[in-house]
Design an enzyme around this catalytic site. Structure first.
Site, PDB file in Angstrom:
ATOM      1  N   GLY A  10       0.837  -1.209   0.000  1.00 43.30           N
ATOM      2  CA  GLY A  10       0.000   0.000   0.000  1.00 43.30           C
ATOM      3  C   GLY A  10       0.862   1.246   0.000  1.00 43.30           C
ATOM      4  O   GLY A  10       1.769   1.387   0.814  1.00 43.30           O
ATOM      5  N   ALA A  11       0.588   2.154  -0.968  1.00 47.02           N
ATOM      6  CA  ALA A  11       1.371   3.390  -1.068  1.00 47.02           C
ATOM      7  C   ALA A  11       0.507   4.599  -0.725  1.00 47.02           C
ATOM      8  O   ALA A  11       0.374   5.538  -1.499  1.00 47.02           O
ATOM      9  CB  ALA A  11       1.981   3.518  -2.459  1.00 47.02           C
ATOM     10  N   GLY A  12      -0.122   4.544   0.436  1.00 49.61           N
ATOM     11  CA  GLY A  12      -0.820   5.726   0.970  1.00 49.61           C
ATOM     12  C   GLY A  12       0.175   6.522   1.803  1.00 49.61           C
ATOM     13  O   GLY A  12       1.389   6.420   1.605  1.00 49.61           O
ATOM     14  N   TYR A  13      -0.348   7.299   2.750  1.00 52.90           N
ATOM     15  CA  TYR A  13       0.549   8.124   3.576  1.00 52.90           C
ATOM     16  C   TYR A  13       1.558   7.262   4.314  1.00 52.90           C
ATOM     17  O   TYR A  13       2.751   7.554   4.339  1.00 52.90           O
ATOM     18  CB  TYR A  13      -0.257   8.938   4.602  1.00 52.90           C
ATOM     19  CG  TYR A  13      -1.110   9.981   3.949  1.00 52.90           C
ATOM     20  CD1 TYR A  13      -0.585  11.228   3.643  1.00 52.90           C
ATOM     21  CD2 TYR A  13      -2.429   9.714   3.606  1.00 52.90           C
ATOM     22  CE1 TYR A  13      -1.356  12.182   3.016  1.00 52.90           C
ATOM     23  CE2 TYR A  13      -3.210  10.661   2.985  1.00 52.90           C
ATOM     24  CZ  TYR A  13      -2.673  11.896   2.687  1.00 52.90           C
ATOM     25  OH  TYR A  13      -3.437  12.823   2.059  1.00 52.90           O
ATOM     26  N   ASN A  37       1.524  -1.478  -4.807  1.00 56.17           N
ATOM     27  CA  ASN A  37       0.324  -0.641  -4.762  1.00 56.17           C
ATOM     28  C   ASN A  37      -0.570  -0.943  -5.960  1.00 56.17           C
ATOM     29  O   ASN A  37      -0.083  -1.251  -7.045  1.00 56.17           O
ATOM     30  CB  ASN A  37       0.707   0.849  -4.764  1.00 56.17           C
ATOM     31  CG  ASN A  37      -0.448   1.729  -4.328  1.00 56.17           C
ATOM     32  OD1 ASN A  37      -1.002   1.546  -3.256  1.00 56.17           O
ATOM     33  ND2 ASN A  37      -0.816   2.692  -5.157  1.00 56.17           N
ATOM     34  N   LYS A  38      -1.864  -0.788  -5.713  1.00 60.00           N
ATOM     35  CA  LYS A  38      -2.869  -1.056  -6.744  1.00 60.00           C
ATOM     36  C   LYS A  38      -2.659  -0.221  -8.003  1.00 60.00           C
ATOM     37  O   LYS A  38      -2.842  -0.665  -9.108  1.00 60.00           O
ATOM     38  CB  LYS A  38      -4.219  -0.651  -6.128  1.00 60.00           C
ATOM     39  CG  LYS A  38      -5.342  -1.593  -6.375  1.00 60.00           C
ATOM     40  CD  LYS A  38      -6.590  -1.015  -5.747  1.00 60.00           C
ATOM     41  CE  LYS A  38      -7.145  -1.930  -4.693  1.00 60.00           C
ATOM     42  NZ  LYS A  38      -8.391  -1.444  -4.114  1.00 60.00           N
ATOM     43  N   GLU A 170     -16.187  18.266   5.901  1.00 62.93           N
ATOM     44  CA  GLU A 170     -15.373  18.826   4.811  1.00 62.93           C
ATOM     45  C   GLU A 170     -16.088  18.639   3.467  1.00 62.93           C
ATOM     46  O   GLU A 170     -16.052  19.523   2.608  1.00 62.93           O
ATOM     47  CB  GLU A 170     -13.989  18.160   4.780  1.00 62.93           C
ATOM     48  CG  GLU A 170     -13.135  18.572   5.984  1.00 62.93           C
ATOM     49  CD  GLU A 170     -11.661  18.245   5.810  1.00 62.93           C
ATOM     50  OE1 GLU A 170     -11.351  17.146   5.343  1.00 62.93           O
ATOM     51  OE2 GLU A 170     -10.825  19.098   6.151  1.00 62.93           O
ATOM     52  N   ASP A 297      -4.008   3.540   8.852  1.00 65.82           N
ATOM     53  CA  ASP A 297      -5.365   3.232   9.317  1.00 65.82           C
ATOM     54  C   ASP A 297      -5.591   1.755   9.649  1.00 65.82           C
ATOM     55  O   ASP A 297      -6.626   1.410  10.219  1.00 65.82           O
ATOM     56  CB  ASP A 297      -6.388   3.674   8.261  1.00 65.82           C
ATOM     57  CG  ASP A 297      -6.572   5.186   8.251  1.00 65.82           C
ATOM     58  OD1 ASP A 297      -5.822   5.884   8.961  1.00 65.82           O
ATOM     59  OD2 ASP A 297      -7.464   5.673   7.540  1.00 65.82           O
TER      60      ASP A 297
END
Ligand SMILES: Cc1cc2nc3c(=O)[nH]c(=O)nc-3n(C[C@H](O)[C@H](O)[C@H](O)COP(=O)(O)OP(=O)(O)OC[C@H]3O[C@@H](n4cnc5c(N)ncnc54)[C@H](O)[C@@H]3O)c2cc1C
Length: 400
Positions: A10-13, A37-38, A170, A297
């Site tokens: 996973g290449a999130g934060y 990553n996807k 938001e 998360d």
């Protein structure tokens, strides 16, 4: 001798920052790092409410992974993780397999549906670039359809947002900006459009400073947002929602922002989880595996001051990535790992263009000052990720 293999999923934060830190800190030929990553891009999840409403183009949130990662140092694999087999130190991908000595689970979040009937099938969620592009297109289509229907269908112009936490607030802030533009574009009277924000708690932004909450609600109500607090969504149907026990509100667009949980791949792979999040040890390793770290998360970190979990945020994911990259190298070098405690600098929520609320340290921020602070926070992350060049290319340069 072969180098220890580190796999980051996973290449999130969390995942991106772990990779970037390793890239800087590892020695030549010390470890073999693979990032999976996807997509071939990283995206700014914290900005997704803007393209969802159509106030920002989704490309602005995307950063090509090979622009930040030096692929001579870190191998990038574009693929989808299907399952992890921790006892075999293997990852099953859609198009192959990956072996590792050390693993970083950073697969992010998915919507928590709390068993609400029809939610999964009939509500949109703000989760990825693809999901928000669909929300924007869907809303535009409803507005475009309105004047072409034989009867006036107000449900086409009724947008229900479930949840008034940070994401929900938001998002309605951005919708309130976008709706007047859509009305002008499609010849629609603004008074016919409803943006309804439904929240089960007695207040919006539960747990946040009362004065700031009041400011946010007043501002958003002036812009036409209706709040329904103390109200549960009982069911989401194809053409609306059931609120409380039996109030039916017809709506062609329901967006759920009412809660997240860790990516279900983690629990499905047999890791111990609580609402999809792994209750990590102090050094961010899973309770059962000494070679598996969790960041972002998918990790459950307890705030010992109040004996409750920290809410999952990008801020914590980024900080934890620093600790995880350091601990990975500690293990490889035969050293002890170190504990990690999140250091919450503050929280800022945007309320549309040039408006926000926030708390940084003990200072409360409102309006344009808060909005500028939010942009500074966003730009700081880009700077940490890719230096001034990335800030220049993808940053929010106009602060006021
Ligand atoms: C609209 C919105 C606003 C927010 N605002 C804030 C804010 O102001 N401040 C803040 O601190 N936090 C904010 N958050 C929360 C924050 O975005 C998350 O806490 C953060 O994104 C978590 O980072 P992560 O690395 O765990 O996961 P993510 O950033 O979600 O990244 C997960 C990555 O894993 C990839 N992935 C997922 N499944 C697979 C798979 N099967 N195979 C391969 N790759 C996969 C995804 O494509 C993605 O790249 C906001 C969230 C939302 C939705």
């Amino acid at each position: 001798m072969s180098r220890p293999k580190i796999a980051i999923l996973g290449a999130g934060y969390g995942g991106m920052m772990t990779a970037v830190r390793l890239q800087k800190e590892m020695g030549t030929n010390e470890v073999e790092v693979t990032l999976v990553n996807k997509h071939d891009y990283h995206y700014q999840t914290t900005w997704l409410h803007e393209p969802a409403a159509g106030t920002m183009h989704h490309d602005k949130t995307r950063i090509m992974i090979n622009e930040v990662i030096d692929t001579n140092k870190i191998k990038f694999v574009q693929d989808t993780v299907v399952e992890v087999k921790p006892d075999e130190k293997r990852v099953i991908l859609k198009n192959g397999e990956l072996e590792y000595d050390y693993l970083v689970l950073s697969l992010g979040f998915e919507p928590a549906t709390f068993g609400i009937k029809g939610l999964k099938e009939n509500a949109f969620s703000i989760r990825s670039v693809d999901s928000v592009r669909k929300i924007r297109e869907h809303i535009e289509y409803q507005f475009a359809s309105y004047n072409n229907e034989p009867e006036r269908r107000d449900d086409l112009l009724t947008i229900i947002v479930g949840g008034a936490g940070f994401t929900g607030i938001e998002f309605v802030g951005e919708l309130a900006e976008r709706v007047p533009e859509l009305c002008k574009e499609f010849d629609i009277d603004r008074d016919r459009v409803r943006i309804i924000n439904v929240e089960a708690s007695p207040t919006v932004l539960p747990g946040f400073d009362e004065e700031l909450v009041e400011y946010a609600m007043n501002l958003l109500e002036r812009k036409g947002v209706e709040f329904r607090t103390n109200t549960m969504i009982k069911e989401v149907m194809e053409d609306g929602v059931v609120l409380g026990e039996d109030e039916v509100v017809k709506s062609a667009t329901v967006v759920w922002t009412g809660g997240v949980q860790g990516n279900s791949i983690v629990a499905d792979s047999g890791f111990e989880t609580n609402r999809g999040r792994v209750p990590v040890r102090k050094d961010q390793r899973t309770p059962d595996y000494d070679n598996v770290f969790v960041v972002g998360d998918c990790a459950l970190i307890i705030n010992e001051e109040i004996d409750r979990p920290f809410p999952p945020t990008a801020q914590i994911a980024i900080q934890a990535a620093g600790a995880v990259s350091k601990n990975l190298l500690n293990l490889v070098r035969g050293k002890e790992t170190e504990g990690f405690v999140p250091d919450i600098k503050g929280t800022v929520a945007s309320l549309g263009k040039g408006e926000a609320i926030g708390k940084v340290g003990n200072k409360k921020l409102y309006g344009t000052t808060a909005s500028a602070m939010k942009k500074v926070i966003d730009n700081r992350y880009l700077f940490m990720l890719g230096g001034p060049g990335l800030v220049w290319k993808k940053g929010k340069l106009k602060l006021f």
